[in-house]
Design a protein around this motif. Sequence first.
Motif, PDB file in Angstrom:
ATOM      1  N   TYR A  91       0.842  -1.200   0.000  1.00  0.00           N
ATOM      2  CA  TYR A  91       0.000   0.000   0.000  1.00  0.00           C
ATOM      3  C   TYR A  91       0.879   1.253   0.000  1.00  0.00           C
ATOM      4  O   TYR A  91       0.619   2.204  -0.728  1.00  0.00           O
ATOM      5  N   ILE A  92       1.928   1.219   0.808  1.00  0.00           N
ATOM      6  CA  ILE A  92       2.837   2.369   0.912  1.00  0.00           C
ATOM      7  C   ILE A  92       3.638   2.529  -0.386  1.00  0.00           C
ATOM      8  O   ILE A  92       3.708   3.623  -0.951  1.00  0.00           O
ATOM      9  N   LYS A  93       4.214   1.442  -0.861  1.00  0.00           N
ATOM     10  CA  LYS A  93       5.028   1.468  -2.078  1.00  0.00           C
ATOM     11  C   LYS A  93       4.238   2.003  -3.270  1.00  0.00           C
ATOM     12  O   LYS A  93       4.775   2.706  -4.124  1.00  0.00           O
ATOM     13  N   ASN A  94       2.937   1.684  -3.320  1.00  0.00           N
ATOM     14  CA  ASN A  94       2.082   2.106  -4.432  1.00  0.00           C
ATOM     15  C   ASN A  94       1.380   3.440  -4.185  1.00  0.00           C
ATOM     16  O   ASN A  94       0.501   3.828  -4.952  1.00  0.00           O
ATOM     17  N   GLY A  95       1.739   4.124  -3.101  1.00  0.00           N
ATOM     18  CA  GLY A  95       1.211   5.455  -2.841  1.00  0.00           C
ATOM     19  C   GLY A  95      -0.213   5.506  -2.312  1.00  0.00           C
ATOM     20  O   GLY A  95      -0.835   6.570  -2.330  1.00  0.00           O
ATOM     21  N   LEU A  96      -0.719   4.394  -1.834  1.00  0.00           N
ATOM     22  CA  LEU A  96      -2.086   4.369  -1.311  1.00  0.00           C
ATOM     23  C   LEU A  96      -2.159   4.946   0.102  1.00  0.00           C
ATOM     24  O   LEU A  96      -3.141   5.574   0.476  1.00  0.00           O
ATOM     25  N   ILE A  97      -1.125   4.692   0.877  1.00  0.00           N
ATOM     26  CA  ILE A  97      -1.017   5.166   2.261  1.00  0.00           C
ATOM     27  C   ILE A  97       0.366   5.794   2.418  1.00  0.00           C
ATOM     28  O   ILE A  97       1.362   5.177   2.043  1.00  0.00           O
ATOM     29  N   PRO A  98       0.456   6.996   2.997  1.00  0.00           N
ATOM     30  CA  PRO A  98       1.777   7.598   3.221  1.00  0.00           C
ATOM     31  C   PRO A  98       2.580   6.809   4.274  1.00  0.00           C
ATOM     32  O   PRO A  98       1.996   6.301   5.237  1.00  0.00           O
ATOM     33  N   GLU A  99       3.868   6.726   4.081  1.00  0.00           N
ATOM     34  CA  GLU A  99       4.744   6.019   5.027  1.00  0.00           C
ATOM     35  C   GLU A  99       4.536   6.513   6.458  1.00  0.00           C
ATOM     36  O   GLU A  99       4.527   5.727   7.408  1.00  0.00           O
TER      37      GLU A  99
ATOM     38  N   ILE B  46     -14.403  -0.862  10.026  1.00  0.00           N
ATOM     39  CA  ILE B  46     -15.217   0.272  10.456  1.00  0.00           C
ATOM     40  C   ILE B  46     -14.284   1.272  11.112  1.00  0.00           C
ATOM     41  O   ILE B  46     -13.547   0.952  12.045  1.00  0.00           O
ATOM     42  N   SER B  47     -14.315   2.495  10.580  1.00  0.00           N
ATOM     43  CA  SER B  47     -13.363   3.518  10.986  1.00  0.00           C
ATOM     44  C   SER B  47     -14.003   4.895  10.889  1.00  0.00           C
ATOM     45  O   SER B  47     -14.979   5.093  10.168  1.00  0.00           O
ATOM     46  N   LEU B  48     -13.411   5.816  11.611  1.00  0.00           N
ATOM     47  CA  LEU B  48     -13.761   7.230  11.488  1.00  0.00           C
ATOM     48  C   LEU B  48     -12.518   8.036  11.126  1.00  0.00           C
ATOM     49  O   LEU B  48     -12.458   9.241  11.347  1.00  0.00           O
ATOM     50  N   ASN B  49     -11.530   7.365  10.567  1.00  0.00           N
ATOM     51  CA  ASN B  49     -10.300   8.008  10.097  1.00  0.00           C
ATOM     52  C   ASN B  49     -10.532   8.418   8.644  1.00  0.00           C
ATOM     53  O   ASN B  49     -10.375   7.621   7.727  1.00  0.00           O
ATOM     54  N   PHE B  50     -10.911   9.684   8.470  1.00  0.00           N
ATOM     55  CA  PHE B  50     -11.240  10.184   7.138  1.00  0.00           C
ATOM     56  C   PHE B  50     -10.021  10.672   6.369  1.00  0.00           C
ATOM     57  O   PHE B  50     -10.122  10.974   5.186  1.00  0.00           O
ATOM     58  N   GLN B  51      -8.869  10.734   7.020  1.00  0.00           N
ATOM     59  CA  GLN B  51      -7.660  11.178   6.325  1.00  0.00           C
ATOM     60  C   GLN B  51      -7.085  10.098   5.419  1.00  0.00           C
ATOM     61  O   GLN B  51      -6.725  10.375   4.287  1.00  0.00           O
ATOM     62  N   HIS B  52      -6.978   8.879   5.937  1.00  0.00           N
ATOM     63  CA  HIS B  52      -6.274   7.846   5.175  1.00  0.00           C
ATOM     64  C   HIS B  52      -7.025   6.535   5.008  1.00  0.00           C
ATOM     65  O   HIS B  52      -6.590   5.683   4.255  1.00  0.00           O
ATOM     66  N   ILE B  53      -8.133   6.343   5.713  1.00  0.00           N
ATOM     67  CA  ILE B  53      -8.827   5.058   5.621  1.00  0.00           C
ATOM     68  C   ILE B  53     -10.186   5.217   4.943  1.00  0.00           C
ATOM     69  O   ILE B  53     -10.439   4.599   3.907  1.00  0.00           O
ATOM     70  N   VAL B  54     -11.074   6.009   5.500  1.00  0.00           N
ATOM     71  CA  VAL B  54     -12.422   6.170   4.937  1.00  0.00           C
ATOM     72  C   VAL B  54     -12.369   7.259   3.864  1.00  0.00           C
ATOM     73  O   VAL B  54     -12.785   8.392   4.064  1.00  0.00           O
ATOM     74  N   LYS B  55     -11.808   6.887   2.728  1.00  0.00           N
ATOM     75  CA  LYS B  55     -11.675   7.778   1.575  1.00  0.00           C
ATOM     76  C   LYS B  55     -11.955   6.964   0.324  1.00  0.00           C
ATOM     77  O   LYS B  55     -11.560   5.804   0.239  1.00  0.00           O
ATOM     78  N   ARG B  56     -12.570   7.574  -0.641  1.00  0.00           N
ATOM     79  CA  ARG B  56     -12.887   6.873  -1.891  1.00  0.00           C
ATOM     80  C   ARG B  56     -11.635   6.278  -2.521  1.00  0.00           C
ATOM     81  O   ARG B  56     -11.621   5.115  -2.926  1.00  0.00           O
ATOM     82  N   LYS B  57     -10.575   7.082  -2.618  1.00  0.00           N
ATOM     83  CA  LYS B  57      -9.320   6.609  -3.224  1.00  0.00           C
ATOM     84  C   LYS B  57      -8.784   5.379  -2.483  1.00  0.00           C
ATOM     85  O   LYS B  57      -8.402   4.391  -3.110  1.00  0.00           O
ATOM     86  N   THR B  58      -8.776   5.432  -1.170  1.00  0.00           N
ATOM     87  CA  THR B  58      -8.272   4.305  -0.379  1.00  0.00           C
ATOM     88  C   THR B  58      -9.132   3.069  -0.599  1.00  0.00           C
ATOM     89  O   THR B  58      -8.611   1.966  -0.790  1.00  0.00           O
ATOM     90  N   LYS B  59     -10.437   3.255  -0.596  1.00  0.00           N
ATOM     91  CA  LYS B  59     -11.353   2.132  -0.793  1.00  0.00           C
ATOM     92  C   LYS B  59     -11.110   1.453  -2.138  1.00  0.00           C
ATOM     93  O   LYS B  59     -10.977   0.227  -2.220  1.00  0.00           O
TER      94      LYS B  59
END
Length: 161
Positions: free
Chosen positions: A87-95, A116-129
Amino acid sequence: MRRPKIYLETTLFNYYFDTDRDAHPATVALFEEVAAGKYDAYTSTYVLDELGAAPEPKRTNMLNLISRYEISLLSENEETIRLANLYIKNGLIPEKYRTDGLHIAMAAVSDLDIIISLNFQHIVKRKTKLETSALNALNGYRAVEILTPMEVVDYANYGHN
């Protein structure tokens, strides 16, 4: 019918006690649905590590939710680390936010249905999903839904609309 297997990410434990947050009622309702047997609930040692950094008495109160609601604890493994690294290597989640990737990877590797999360910065995001689902598929895992408590709680049982 099989009960959905859900992963409770760190933010839920915080919102459970944060009565000033909009998501507090839905978060408490979610834990009550877990207690009622609607879900098989899991969390991980990553959550324990994050909760361990909280000040007392909130730390103890949050950690006690795990036993109170009989939430199963998942432990770190090599496959979870490998997938999070992808995920990190492919830019999905920042290191810098590696643990967010570890939460998603843990749910995928453990064959859970929903994070189930309320982390809207890196988890509950369309791109991340979208992108974690695609990367999971490329690596032999099914997509894990990423949702908020508001999207899964049955409000009819709690007097909300």
